[in-house]
Scaffold this motif. Structure first.
Motif, PDB file in Angstrom:
ATOM      1  N   CYS A 129     -49.142  24.385  67.604  1.00 12.79           N
ATOM      2  CA  CYS A 129     -48.130  23.949  68.566  1.00 12.79           C
ATOM      3  C   CYS A 129     -46.908  23.387  67.835  1.00 12.79           C
ATOM      4  N   HIS A 130     -45.718  23.679  68.377  1.00 10.85           N
ATOM      5  CA  HIS A 130     -44.458  23.293  67.756  1.00 10.85           C
ATOM      6  C   HIS A 130     -43.717  22.242  68.580  1.00 10.85           C
ATOM      7  N   VAL A 131     -43.001  21.387  67.874  1.00 11.72           N
ATOM      8  CA  VAL A 131     -41.979  20.535  68.464  1.00 11.72           C
ATOM      9  C   VAL A 131     -40.658  20.921  67.803  1.00 11.72           C
ATOM     10  N   TYR A 132     -39.660  21.232  68.627  1.00 10.18           N
ATOM     11  CA  TYR A 132     -38.330  21.565  68.118  1.00 10.18           C
ATOM     12  C   TYR A 132     -37.341  20.491  68.542  1.00 10.18           C
ATOM     13  N   VAL A 133     -36.677  19.856  67.567  1.00  6.59           N
ATOM     14  CA  VAL A 133     -35.648  18.858  67.815  1.00  6.59           C
ATOM     15  C   VAL A 133     -34.303  19.577  67.808  1.00  6.59           C
ATOM     16  N   ASP A 134     -33.653  19.616  68.947  1.00  3.52           N
ATOM     17  CA  ASP A 134     -32.455  20.427  69.143  1.00  3.52           C
ATOM     18  C   ASP A 134     -31.201  19.750  68.559  1.00  3.52           C
ATOM     19  N   ALA A 158     -36.803  11.487  70.598  1.00  2.00           N
ATOM     20  CA  ALA A 158     -37.343  12.491  69.686  1.00  2.00           C
ATOM     21  C   ALA A 158     -38.372  11.894  68.744  1.00  2.00           C
ATOM     22  N   VAL A 159     -38.100  10.721  68.210  1.00  2.00           N
ATOM     23  CA  VAL A 159     -39.069  10.073  67.312  1.00  2.00           C
ATOM     24  C   VAL A 159     -40.348   9.726  68.068  1.00  2.00           C
ATOM     25  N   ARG A 160     -40.200   9.148  69.255  1.00  2.00           N
ATOM     26  CA  ARG A 160     -41.365   8.717  70.039  1.00  2.00           C
ATOM     27  C   ARG A 160     -42.240   9.903  70.441  1.00  2.00           C
ATOM     28  N   VAL A 161     -41.619  10.973  70.935  1.00  2.00           N
ATOM     29  CA  VAL A 161     -42.397  12.113  71.423  1.00  2.00           C
ATOM     30  C   VAL A 161     -43.017  12.884  70.265  1.00  2.00           C
ATOM     31  N   THR A 162     -42.282  13.082  69.177  1.00  4.31           N
ATOM     32  CA  THR A 162     -42.831  13.792  68.021  1.00  4.31           C
ATOM     33  C   THR A 162     -44.011  13.045  67.431  1.00  4.31           C
ATOM     34  N   ASP A 163     -43.892  11.745  67.308  1.00  2.00           N
ATOM     35  CA  ASP A 163     -44.989  10.918  66.810  1.00  2.00           C
ATOM     36  C   ASP A 163     -46.227  11.092  67.677  1.00  2.00           C
ATOM     37  N   ASN A 164     -46.058  11.003  68.990  1.00  2.00           N
ATOM     38  CA  ASN A 164     -47.208  11.141  69.895  1.00  2.00           C
ATOM     39  C   ASN A 164     -47.813  12.532  69.814  1.00  2.00           C
ATOM     40  N   ASP A 200     -45.604  24.664  73.178  1.00  2.00           N
ATOM     41  CA  ASP A 200     -44.444  24.358  72.346  1.00  2.00           C
ATOM     42  C   ASP A 200     -43.437  23.561  73.158  1.00  2.00           C
ATOM     43  N   ALA A 201     -42.739  22.628  72.478  1.00  2.00           N
ATOM     44  CA  ALA A 201     -41.837  21.706  73.174  1.00  2.00           C
ATOM     45  C   ALA A 201     -40.469  21.676  72.521  1.00  2.00           C
ATOM     46  N   ILE A 202     -39.431  21.526  73.347  1.00  2.00           N
ATOM     47  CA  ILE A 202     -38.071  21.280  72.875  1.00  2.00           C
ATOM     48  C   ILE A 202     -37.678  19.859  73.274  1.00  2.00           C
ATOM     49  N   LEU A 203     -37.042  19.150  72.345  1.00  2.00           N
ATOM     50  CA  LEU A 203     -36.500  17.824  72.624  1.00  2.00           C
ATOM     51  C   LEU A 203     -34.987  17.958  72.581  1.00  2.00           C
ATOM     52  N   THR A 204     -34.333  17.765  73.722  1.00  2.00           N
ATOM     53  CA  THR A 204     -32.913  18.071  73.829  1.00  2.00           C
ATOM     54  C   THR A 204     -32.271  17.349  74.993  1.00  2.00           C
ATOM     55  N   THR A 205     -30.967  17.145  74.897  1.00  2.00           N
ATOM     56  CA  THR A 205     -30.186  16.677  76.045  1.00  2.00           C
ATOM     57  C   THR A 205     -29.291  17.790  76.577  1.00  2.00           C
ATOM     58  N   ALA A 251     -48.194  29.747  76.507  1.00  6.34           N
ATOM     59  CA  ALA A 251     -48.857  29.444  77.772  1.00  6.34           C
ATOM     60  C   ALA A 251     -48.301  28.187  78.419  1.00  6.34           C
ATOM     61  N   SER A 252     -47.913  27.210  77.616  1.00  5.66           N
ATOM     62  CA  SER A 252     -47.259  25.998  78.115  1.00  5.66           C
ATOM     63  C   SER A 252     -45.995  25.762  77.296  1.00  5.66           C
ATOM     64  N   VAL A 253     -44.873  25.554  77.975  1.00  4.17           N
ATOM     65  CA  VAL A 253     -43.596  25.279  77.311  1.00  4.17           C
ATOM     66  C   VAL A 253     -43.018  24.013  77.940  1.00  4.17           C
ATOM     67  N   MET A 254     -42.560  23.085  77.110  1.00  5.44           N
ATOM     68  CA  MET A 254     -42.221  21.751  77.584  1.00  5.44           C
ATOM     69  C   MET A 254     -40.809  21.352  77.174  1.00  5.44           C
ATOM     70  N   VAL A 255     -40.201  20.489  77.971  1.00 11.01           N
ATOM     71  CA  VAL A 255     -38.904  19.897  77.663  1.00 11.01           C
ATOM     72  C   VAL A 255     -39.074  18.384  77.631  1.00 11.01           C
ATOM     73  N   ASN A 256     -38.775  17.774  76.483  1.00 13.27           N
ATOM     74  CA  ASN A 256     -38.772  16.318  76.328  1.00 13.27           C
ATOM     75  C   ASN A 256     -40.105  15.673  76.709  1.00 13.27           C
ATOM     76  N   ALA A 257     -41.192  16.318  76.315  1.00  9.91           N
ATOM     77  CA  ALA A 257     -42.529  15.766  76.570  1.00  9.91           C
ATOM     78  C   ALA A 257     -43.462  16.163  75.431  1.00  9.91           C
ATOM     79  N   SER A 258     -44.483  15.348  75.204  1.00 10.81           N
ATOM     80  CA  SER A 258     -45.444  15.576  74.132  1.00 10.81           C
ATOM     81  C   SER A 258     -46.334  16.779  74.431  1.00 10.81           C
TER      82      SER A 258
END
Length: 432
Positions: free
Chosen positions: A241-246, A254-260, A357-362, A377-384
């Motif tokens: 699973c990936h986290v992408y910081v936009d 971004a720090v809080r969600v990536t850490d979790n 996989d998740a994107i962290l973005t405004t 199968a699951s794609v997320m915005v600003n969530a762990s």
């Protein structure tokens, strides 16, 4: 079928035994498909009550498995997964009650439309029939699978790990007692009461008795089932699973969600294994998350640009090509700096496992592009990514997670254990 009668008939050729189990499940599936919601909910609440009443007896059975596991030299983290503590038993009992309180999906008719011919056409949700569940270690899965089978109107054949046999047998007896109390066939949920691996080989080659196989365990188990099964399989092999910081992002978020996503728990398939950071944010973000990871003992396997920004942190190594596709299930994460959203999406679709996989973005347009273009199968915005779970998605529980695209995708709950059939409502119309 009485578990106490099984040892005398299991040695030797397992085919007669497995045939009897399959035939009994197929017969029970018809009754379960027609069962009332009230009867199914009665069985689930009865199971919850019996789990609480029999906590001490369940722990006695569980102690046999724990003693055997330690005597065999099983690592303590694996022994821990076998434990049926009072808290674990209370949790699965509560899960049964939660599933009983959920709407019954069976028989729901949707999408009814009137046709020019006069007929009305729609779809009805119906059980799959019989599913086979093959799983390892955690005995609580026995109750999760049984409770979902009951509510979805299916029959189930369960084959747990050999290391949990005594625990699973004790749990199974409670399931059968609850079904009987509710006036439902006890053979609607059966447990393969042998540690012989040949039973798995037979179960996955019985299409006359089993409609779908659901493996839940390590990659080796799932690969074997997928390769050898003559029955459709609901599965996922990896959880990379990936986290992408936009480019535009709230750094605190971004720090809080990536850490979790990485450190809340290392072993689940929905823990983040890869971190992608846009070059515009790399200098601001990477030292901050690097300090968090270093403090928690997380090894960081980096490309050259990420390594340059994290060089002062302990646990920083250079990534190899293999790291981009690796599911670590450990305090290790791969880190890469990318120059665009296009590059991030391309990397995820090429190296990811199509799990979560998740994107962290405004940036709302970037968020919507990520949701559309990432093939997971699951794609997320600003969530762990740790939220990719049937309970968290409101499914009550999950039987597993599917990265396939046919029938079920993502966490598989009650609706994932059903399919749709067409129904036609008429008043004597004939085709001309």
């Amino acid at each position: 079928m009485n578990p106490n009668d099984l040892p005398d008939e299991l040695p030797g050729d397992l085919r007669p035994y497995m045939s009897r189990v399959g035939a009994a499940a197929r017969a029970a599936s018809g009754t379960m498909a027609a069962a009332s919601t009230a009867a199914k909910d009665h069985a689930l609440r009865a199971l919850a009550r019996r789990l609480r009443e029999q906590t001490s007896a369940l722990q006695t059975a569980n102690a046999q498995d724990l003693d055997a596991a330690r005597a065999a030299g099983l690592a303590e983290p694996l022994v821990d997964r076998l434990k049926l503590t009072p808290d674990v038993i209370a949790t699965v009992a509560e899960g049964c009650e939660q599933i009983a309180a959920m709407p019954d999906p069976v028989g729901e008719i949707t999408g009814v439309k009137r046709r020019p011919s006069g007929i009305s056409v729609g779809q009805m949700r119906v059980p799959l029939g019989v599913f086979g569940m093959i799983y390892e270690s955690r005995p609580n899965v026995t109750i999760e699978a049984a409770s979902l089978a009951i509510k979805s109107g299916n029959a189930a054949i369960l084959r747990g790990g050999s290391e949990a046999l005594h625990s699973n047998l004790a749990l199974w007896q409670l399931v059968q007692a609850a079904l009987t109390e509710a006036g439902l066939p006890p053979d609607a949920v059966q447990l393969i009461a042998t540690t012989d691996r040949a039973a798995v080989g037979l179960l996955i080659t019985m299409p006359e008795a089993v409609d779908v196989i659901i493996p839940r365990g390590g990659k080796g188990l799932i690969e074997r089932i997928s390769a050898e099964s003559k029955v459709p399989v609901i599965k996922h092999l990896d959880g990379n699973c990936h986290v992408y910081v936009d480019e535009q992002v709230d750094l605190e978020l971004a720090v809080r969600v990536t850490d979790n996503a990485k450190t809340q728990k290392y072993s689940p398939c929905n823990a983040a294994e890869s971190l992608l950071v846009h070059a515009a944010q790399a200098a601001a973000f990477l030292p901050r998350i690097g300090a968090v990871f270093a403090a928690k003992g997380v090894e960081m396997r980096c490309d050259s640009r990420a390594a340059a920004l994290l060089g002062g942190q302990p646990g920083v190594l250079r990534a190899t090509e293999a790291d981009w596709g690796c599911e670590y299930l450990a305090p290790i994460i791969s880190i890469k700096v990318v120059d665009s959203l296009d590059e991030a999406v391309g990397h995820i679709n090429r190296h990811g496992s199509h799990h979560t996989d998740a994107i962290l973005t405004t940036n709302h347009p970037n968020a919507m592009r990520f949701l559309r273009e990432v093939d997971s199968a699951s794609v997320m915005v600003n969530a762990s990514t740790r939220f990719a779970d049937g309970f968290e998605y409101g499914l009550g529980a999950e039987i597993g997670i599917s990265t396939d695209k046919l029938h079920a995708r993502g966490p598989v709950g009650l609706e994932g254990l059903t399919s749709m059939k067409w129904v036609v409502l008429g008043q004597g119309e004939i085709r001309r």
